[in-house]
Design an enzyme around this catalytic site. Sequence first.
Site, short mmCIF file in Angstrom:
data_model
loop_
_atom_site.label_atom_id
_atom_site.label_comp_id
_atom_site.label_asym_id
_atom_site.label_seq_id
_atom_site.Cartn_x
_atom_site.Cartn_y
_atom_site.Cartn_z
N SER A 73 0.84 -1.17 -0.10
CA SER A 73 -0.10 0.07 0.00
C SER A 73 0.75 1.22 -0.09
O SER A 73 1.96 1.23 0.46
CB SER A 73 -0.91 -0.14 1.42
OG SER A 73 -1.55 1.18 1.42
N TYR B 205 -0.96 -0.30 10.28
CA TYR B 205 -1.24 -0.82 8.94
C TYR B 205 -0.23 -0.32 7.93
O TYR B 205 0.47 -1.25 7.22
CB TYR B 205 -2.52 -0.36 8.30
CG TYR B 205 -2.99 -0.61 7.11
CD1 TYR B 205 -3.26 -1.86 6.47
CD2 TYR B 205 -2.71 0.39 5.83
CE1 TYR B 205 -3.74 -2.21 5.25
CE2 TYR B 205 -3.01 -0.01 4.51
CZ TYR B 205 -3.70 -1.27 4.11
OH TYR B 205 -3.98 -1.55 2.85
N LYS C 280 2.48 -2.81 6.13
CA LYS C 280 2.85 -2.89 4.65
C LYS C 280 4.07 -2.60 4.22
O LYS C 280 4.80 -3.07 3.18
CB LYS C 280 1.73 -1.81 3.98
CG LYS C 280 0.31 -2.43 4.11
CD LYS C 280 0.06 -3.73 3.30
CE LYS C 280 -1.38 -3.90 3.38
NZ LYS C 280 -1.65 -5.18 2.75
N1 LIG Z 1 -8.80 -0.78 -1.12
C1 LIG Z 1 -7.75 0.21 -1.07
O1 LIG Z 1 -7.89 1.26 -1.29
C2 LIG Z 1 -6.20 -0.46 -0.80
C3 LIG Z 1 -5.25 0.39 -0.90
C4 LIG Z 1 -3.97 -0.10 -0.73
C5 LIG Z 1 -3.86 -1.72 -0.49
N2 LIG Z 1 -4.87 -2.32 -0.31
C6 LIG Z 1 -5.05 -3.81 -0.11
O2 LIG Z 1 -5.45 -4.57 -0.89
C7 LIG Z 1 -5.80 -5.87 -0.66
C8 LIG Z 1 -7.22 -6.04 -0.70
O3 LIG Z 1 -7.94 -5.09 -0.13
P1 LIG Z 1 -9.58 -4.67 -0.65
O4 LIG Z 1 -9.60 -3.35 -0.74
O5 LIG Z 1 -9.93 -5.34 -2.13
O6 LIG Z 1 -10.42 -5.22 0.53
P2 LIG Z 1 -11.99 -5.97 0.33
O7 LIG Z 1 -12.73 -5.43 -0.51
O8 LIG Z 1 -12.23 -5.77 1.64
O9 LIG Z 1 -11.70 -7.52 0.30
C9 LIG Z 1 -11.10 -8.30 1.10
C10 LIG Z 1 -10.98 -9.81 0.66
O10 LIG Z 1 -10.28 -10.49 1.66
C11 LIG Z 1 -10.99 -11.32 2.21
N3 LIG Z 1 -10.49 -11.52 3.68
C12 LIG Z 1 -10.62 -10.76 4.48
N4 LIG Z 1 -9.63 -11.08 5.66
C13 LIG Z 1 -9.20 -12.31 5.23
C14 LIG Z 1 -8.45 -13.26 6.11
N5 LIG Z 1 -8.20 -13.10 7.02
N6 LIG Z 1 -8.45 -14.40 5.58
C15 LIG Z 1 -8.66 -14.66 3.97
N7 LIG Z 1 -9.64 -13.93 3.43
C16 LIG Z 1 -9.69 -12.58 4.04
C17 LIG Z 1 -12.42 -10.91 2.21
O11 LIG Z 1 -13.62 -11.85 2.35
P3 LIG Z 1 -14.05 -12.49 3.98
O12 LIG Z 1 -14.36 -11.17 4.56
O13 LIG Z 1 -15.25 -13.53 3.50
O14 LIG Z 1 -12.81 -13.25 4.33
C18 LIG Z 1 -12.58 -10.38 0.65
O15 LIG Z 1 -12.63 -11.43 -0.29
C19 LIG Z 1 -5.48 -5.84 1.06
O16 LIG Z 1 -4.20 -6.43 1.26
C20 LIG Z 1 -5.26 -4.09 1.23
O17 LIG Z 1 -4.41 -3.76 2.37
C21 LIG Z 1 -6.37 -1.81 -0.51
#
Ligand SMILES: NC(=O)c1ccc[n+]([C@@H]2O[C@H](COP(=O)([O-])OP(=O)(O)OC[C@H]3O[C@@H](n4cnc5c(N)ncnc54)[C@H](OP(=O)(O)O)[C@@H]3O)[C@@H](O)[C@H]2O)c1
Length: 251
Positions: free
Chosen positions: A141, A154, A158
Site C-alpha cells: 500500500s 497498517y 505494509k
Molecule cells: N482498497 C484500497 O484502497 C487498498 C489500498 C492499498 C492496499 N490495499 C490492499 O489490498 C488488499 C485487498 O483489499 P480490498 O480493498 O480489495 O479489500 P476488500 O474489498 O475488503 O476485500 C477483502 C477480501 O479479503 C477477504 N479476507 C479478509 N480477511 C481475510 C482473512 N483473514 N483471510 C482470508 N480472506 C480474508 C474478504 O473476504 P471475507 O471477509 O469473507 O474473508 C474479501 O474477499 C489488502 O491487502 C489491502 O491492504 C487496498
Amino acid sequence: MTLKGKTAIVTGASRGIGLAIAKRLVADGAHVIITGRKQEALDEAIAGLGGRDNAMAVAGNAADPAHRASVVAAAVATYGSVDLLVNNTGINPIYGSLLDVDSAVAAKMVDTNVLATIAWVKACSDAWMRAHGGSVVNLSSVAGLSPSPGIGWYGATKAMLSRVTAELAVELAPAIRVNAVAPAVVKTRFAGALYEGREEKVAAAYPLKRLGTPEDVASLVWFLLSDEASWITGQTITIDGGLTLNGGITG
Ligand SMILES: NC(=O)c1ccc[n+]([C@@H]2O[C@H](COP(=O)([O-])OP(=O)(O)OC[C@H]3O[C@@H](n4cnc5c(N)ncnc54)[C@H](OP(=O)(O)O)[C@@H]3O)[C@@H](O)[C@H]2O)c1
C-alpha cells in the site's frame, strides 16, 4: 492468453481487488483458486468467474496454516500446478494514533499481513514453484511508503511487506519472482471509510483526478505475474493516480 495452462492462487478474493485480479487471470486463460472466510461470498464469486472449469474456492483464514495447506493441495490436485500466487489478504481493524495501538491487535496484523504472506510463499514453493518456477505478487500500500496518520500501524505492516518482498525475491531467484504493488485508495469495501460521501473531494488530491478501481490494480498484478515482467523481481510498484507525486499520504 499468456497465462493459459497456469494455475493461480489469489487469497482474499471473494470481492474487491482480489476478485478483480481473479477475473483478469481467468480472462487470460489461468485456472484460479480463490480464498476468503465466507463461503456464500465465495460461491457468488465463483459463479461470476464462470464456475469450476475456470475457478474454485476454498474457504478459510489466510493466517491459518491448515487452510493454506488445503488450498495448495487443492490447486495441485484439481489443476495440476501452482504457478502464480497473489497474497491479496490484508487487514486493518484499527484507526488512530500509533501510541494507542493494542499490542495483541498489532501482532494479529503482522501475522496476517506479513507472516502469512511468507508462509503462503513457502507452501507454494515447497509444493511446486521451487522445482518448476513461479511468480508471486503481494498487496502492499502507499501507506507503507510514507507516514499515514490514523493508519500508521497498517502502514508499518505494509512497509514490512515490501521489504519482505525484496528479501524473498533475492532468496528465491532465479526460480521464483516476487514483487509487490502499492495502491493508493481503491474503491472497495475495505477503503470505504477513506472516501465514501466525499469521493470528489478525496479524488481532487490525485493528479489523475480519480480514485483507483480494482481493475486498475488487477492489470498491474497481471503484468507482474506474467512473463511480460520476466526481468522484474523484488520491486514494489506504486499505483496511485499520481498521489504520491504530490506527497499524498492516504491509502
Ligand atoms: N482498497 C484500497 O484502497 C487498498 C489500498 C492499498 C492496499 N490495499 C490492499 O489490498 C488488499 C485487498 O483489499 P480490498 O480493498 O480489495 O479489500 P476488500 O474489498 O475488503 O476485500 C477483502 C477480501 O479479503 C477477504 N479476507 C479478509 N480477511 C481475510 C482473512 N483473514 N483471510 C482470508 N480472506 C480474508 C474478504 O473476504 P471475507 O471477509 O469473507 O474473508 C474479501 O474477499 C489488502 O491487502 C489491502 O491492504 C487496498
